[in-house]
Design a protein around this motif. Structure first.
Motif, mmCIF file in Angstrom:
data_model
loop_
_atom_site.group_PDB
_atom_site.id
_atom_site.type_symbol
_atom_site.label_atom_id
_atom_site.label_comp_id
_atom_site.label_asym_id
_atom_site.label_seq_id
_atom_site.Cartn_x
_atom_site.Cartn_y
_atom_site.Cartn_z
ATOM 1 N N GLN A 45 10.517 -2.644 1.508
ATOM 2 C CA GLN A 45 11.663 -1.728 1.198
ATOM 3 C C GLN A 45 11.187 -0.970 0.040
ATOM 4 O O GLN A 45 10.288 -1.276 -0.779
ATOM 5 N N ALA A 46 11.765 0.150 0.093
ATOM 6 C CA ALA A 46 11.411 0.991 -1.234
ATOM 7 C C ALA A 46 12.881 1.873 -1.738
ATOM 8 O O ALA A 46 13.819 1.950 -0.919
ATOM 9 N N THR A 47 12.981 1.998 -3.047
ATOM 10 C CA THR A 47 14.143 2.801 -3.596
ATOM 11 C C THR A 47 13.826 4.354 -3.903
ATOM 12 O O THR A 47 12.419 4.504 -4.344
ATOM 13 N N VAL A 48 14.649 4.945 -3.348
ATOM 14 C CA VAL A 48 14.445 6.435 -3.699
ATOM 15 C C VAL A 48 15.233 6.805 -4.765
ATOM 16 O O VAL A 48 16.512 6.625 -4.756
ATOM 17 N N ALA A 49 14.803 7.271 -6.126
ATOM 18 C CA ALA A 49 15.668 7.454 -7.220
ATOM 19 C C ALA A 49 16.372 8.809 -7.178
ATOM 20 O O ALA A 49 15.525 9.827 -6.487
ATOM 21 N N HIS B 13 0.779 -1.274 0.124
ATOM 22 C CA HIS B 13 0.071 -0.072 0.008
ATOM 23 C C HIS B 13 0.769 1.183 -0.096
ATOM 24 O O HIS B 13 0.173 2.367 0.041
ATOM 25 N N PHE B 14 2.019 1.079 0.235
ATOM 26 C CA PHE B 14 3.142 2.363 0.119
ATOM 27 C C PHE B 14 3.902 1.994 -1.153
ATOM 28 O O PHE B 14 4.152 1.005 -1.494
ATOM 29 N N PRO B 15 4.225 3.265 -1.962
ATOM 30 C CA PRO B 15 5.287 2.940 -3.007
ATOM 31 C C PRO B 15 6.471 2.196 -2.702
ATOM 32 O O PRO B 15 7.020 2.697 -1.766
ATOM 33 N N THR B 16 6.875 1.366 -3.632
ATOM 34 C CA THR B 16 8.100 0.724 -3.587
ATOM 35 C C THR B 16 9.062 1.555 -4.372
ATOM 36 O O THR B 16 10.663 1.284 -4.364
ATOM 37 N N SER B 17 8.792 2.789 -5.194
ATOM 38 C CA SER B 17 9.626 3.477 -5.978
ATOM 39 C C SER B 17 9.282 4.855 -5.706
ATOM 40 O O SER B 17 8.249 5.362 -6.120
ATOM 41 N N ILE B 18 10.153 5.868 -5.394
ATOM 42 C CA ILE B 18 10.089 7.200 -5.222
ATOM 43 C C ILE B 18 10.964 7.838 -5.836
ATOM 44 O O ILE B 18 12.275 7.601 -5.856
ATOM 45 N N THR B 19 10.644 8.948 -6.252
ATOM 46 C CA THR B 19 11.900 9.926 -6.947
ATOM 47 C C THR B 19 11.936 11.088 -6.208
ATOM 48 O O THR B 19 10.812 11.871 -6.266
ATOM 49 N N ALA B 20 13.267 11.361 -5.922
ATOM 50 C CA ALA B 20 13.462 12.638 -5.192
ATOM 51 C C ALA B 20 13.149 13.918 -6.125
ATOM 52 O O ALA B 20 13.487 13.587 -7.211
ATOM 53 N N GLY B 21 12.496 14.895 -5.625
ATOM 54 C CA GLY B 21 12.315 16.061 -6.585
ATOM 55 C C GLY B 21 10.850 16.022 -6.962
ATOM 56 O O GLY B 21 10.407 16.945 -7.627
#
Length: 179
Positions: A88-92, A4-12
């Motif tokens: 786990q989530a990745t911040v790009a 229910h929470f994003p596994t991929s997030i982009t900074a900015g």
């Protein structure tokens, strides 16, 4: 695993995620996200009816350090705290902050190019090994390089077939869930 929470997030880029839970309805419960990785990130959801909404502006995410984060989504009511989900989530990285000369290709694409460059260079060499002044150089056999090239070609093709290799930036993911 995060559902229910994003596994991929982009900074900015802005982040918005809505969480609805019959077990932990707002405003009786407060929901937070705890991210731990290259830098700590703590988010508090706001109540919107019975839903919990994580809303983070692009200005705030621009300072997030890229990398892999452990994520815990928690619901709290007084001293009662429950983990709703973990993963786990990745911040790009923010594309605006990427330096000149950045190679946007993934590991498999870069490695495939390197293997092909070695094969191309080896096409004109006839010796597998040689010794000069007591030092020996042994090259990787061409058959092994061909096998590696086949494996990496497959990995690159699978990556591109999934559509993941065709986007310059990741899209914003909005999530709504309920029980």
């Amino acid at each position: 695993m995060l559902q229910h929470f994003p596994t991929s997030i982009t900074a900015g880029l802005s982040l918005k995620c809505e969480l609805i839970s019959a077990d932990y309805p707002a405003p009786e419960w407060q929901v937070s996200a705890v991210l731990r990785g290259p830098a700590p990130i703590d988010l508090d959801a706001t109540a919107s009816g019975a839903a919990h909404v994580f809303s983070v502006t692009a200005a705030n995410t621009s300072g997030w350090q890229p990398g892999l984060y452990a994520v815990s989504i928690r619901a709290a009511s007084g001293d009662d705290v429950h983990e709703i989900e973990a993963g786990q989530a990745t911040v790009a990285p923010d594309l605006v902050s990427v330096a000149d000369g950045h190679d946007p290709r993934g590991h498999a694409e870069r490695t495939l190019s390197a293997i092909e460059a070695v094969l191309e260079g080896r096409a004109s060499l006839d010796q597998q090994s040689y010794t000069i002044n007591g030092r020996t150089l042994v090259r990787t056999p061409i058959a092994d390089l061909m096998s590696l090239r086949t494996a990496y070609r497959k990995e690159v093709a699978e990556f591109n077939a999934g559509g993941r290799g065709k986007r310059l930036v990741r899209r914003q993911v909005k999530v709504r869930f309920g029980t």
